[in-house]
Design a protein around this motif. Structure first.
Motif: not given
Length: 349
Positions: A8-35
């Motif tokens: 699980a990759v944790v960062w701060r955001g509101d309810r909408e950010a939580r609802r719409t978050a995917t491995p591709q649409n955030n600043r940590y996408h490279r970390v998701f890709e490498e994992l």
């Protein structure tokens, strides 16, 4: 059938950010890709106190939790999150960085605890109002410009350059102060008035760090990125914090910090610093703080200012702070190293 480990990759955001978050649409996408590239299933876990219980349930289903949340962010702290992460870690998932490790490494107090190491300087610590009121004016009077730092903070919050305008003979002495937050301008005020402004840094078992101002600050800051106990890259930036803004004002283009230029761990200009970090200073820090290799954060950084040159003209380095809670942006090589370390630690567990 073999089940892929789950992170699980944790960062701060509101309810909408939580609802719409995917491995591709955030600043940590490279970390998701490498994992994903090494067979690790990673999912977003956007956090806010308003839905902490929901996130707690999510984290308890993970094998590992990677956290990027600042200590102070838009008036919110990590107090509730850290309690949640301690609970989660006690029930099985591995958490990086663990809040207890952050309290050792990612606070300004480390500058005092490790002041005897090669990265240290003349550093003092005030835990009480009495000590602050008695010792700081004397130090400012005899030792020149100082930098005060609150124990926990980010983005320059609670970091001040302080210099005397006139001889500090009494409580009415005047000082010039400059906050490290972007957009700040120098202020001239009474020393007692300024010190009263800092008293809040001592509440709730807080403390204030006191170091000499480094004259080579305009030469820039070197950010040494670490994956566990190994350097994974460097960033060099001409910072403007604690440097008075130009006549055009604090919002002018000339007052903005320069870009942070990233370099791989192999970059030639930083090999002396790399060797010291990997073979001397990090092992020494671990011994002082009582941290083993497995507990080191997956990604952290040590910020260095240039100290006085040696008699032979060589650079020295002074530790400015260590960042653990939310280290980003990172060098291009770092996401792959993060993934490798995650796999290594999950395998060991």
């Amino acid at each position: 059938m073999h089940k892929a480990p789950k992170v699980a990759v944790v960062w701060r955001g509101d309810r909408e950010a939580r609802r719409t978050a995917t491995p591709q649409n955030n600043r940590y996408h490279r970390v998701f890709e490498e994992l994903a590239a090494i067979g690790i299933d990673a999912e977003p876990a956007v956090y806010d106190e308003a839905f902490a219980g929901e996130m707690r349930d999510q984290l308890l289903t993970a094998d590992a939790v990677l956290v990027w949340v600042n200590p102070l962010d838009d008036g919110k702290s990590r107090v509730a999150l850290d309690a949640l992460l301690r609970e989660v870690a006690a029930k099985g998932p591995w958490v990086s960085a663990h809040p207890d490790v952050i309290l050792k490494m990612g606070v300004k107090e480390i500058l005092h605890r490790t002041r005897h190491l090669g990265w240290g300087t003349d550093t003092h610590l005030y835990r009480s109002l009495q000590a602050f009121r008695e010792e700081f004016p004397r130090r400012l009077r005899t030792e020149g410009p100082r930098v005060l730092k609150r124990n926990r903070g980010n983005a320059g919050q609670g970091v001040w350059k302080v210099e005397a305008i006139e001889p500090l003979a009494g409580g009415a002495a005047m000082v010039r102060v400059l906050h490290a937050q972007r957009g700040s301008v120098p202020e001239e005020l009474g020393l007692a008035e300024f010190m009263a402004r800092c008293e809040s840094y001592l509440v709730d078992d807080g403390c204030i760090l006191d170091q000499p101002f480094q004259p080579r600050l305009p030469d820039g800051m070197i950010r040494c990125y670490m994956g566990g106990d190994r350097v994974v890259g460097f960033g060099h930036q001409l910072i403007k914090a604690l440097i008075p803004p130009p006549p055009e004002g604090p919002d002018s283009e000339a007052a903005q910090p320069g870009p942070r230029t990233m370099h791989p761990a192999s970059a030639e200009p930083f090999q002396t610093l790399r060797a010291k970090m990997e073979t001397e200073w990090t092992p020494q820090m671990m011994e002082v703080l009582g941290i083993d290799r497995a507990s080191l954060p997956i990604i952290w950084d040590a910020d260095f200012l240039y100290g006085p040159r040696t008699a032979a003209g060589e650079d020295t380095y002074v530790l400015c702070e260590i960042n653990v809670s939310s280290v980003f942006a990172i060098p291009n090589q770092a996401p792959a190293e993060i993934a490798r370390l995650v796999a290594e630690r999950l395998s060991a567990a």
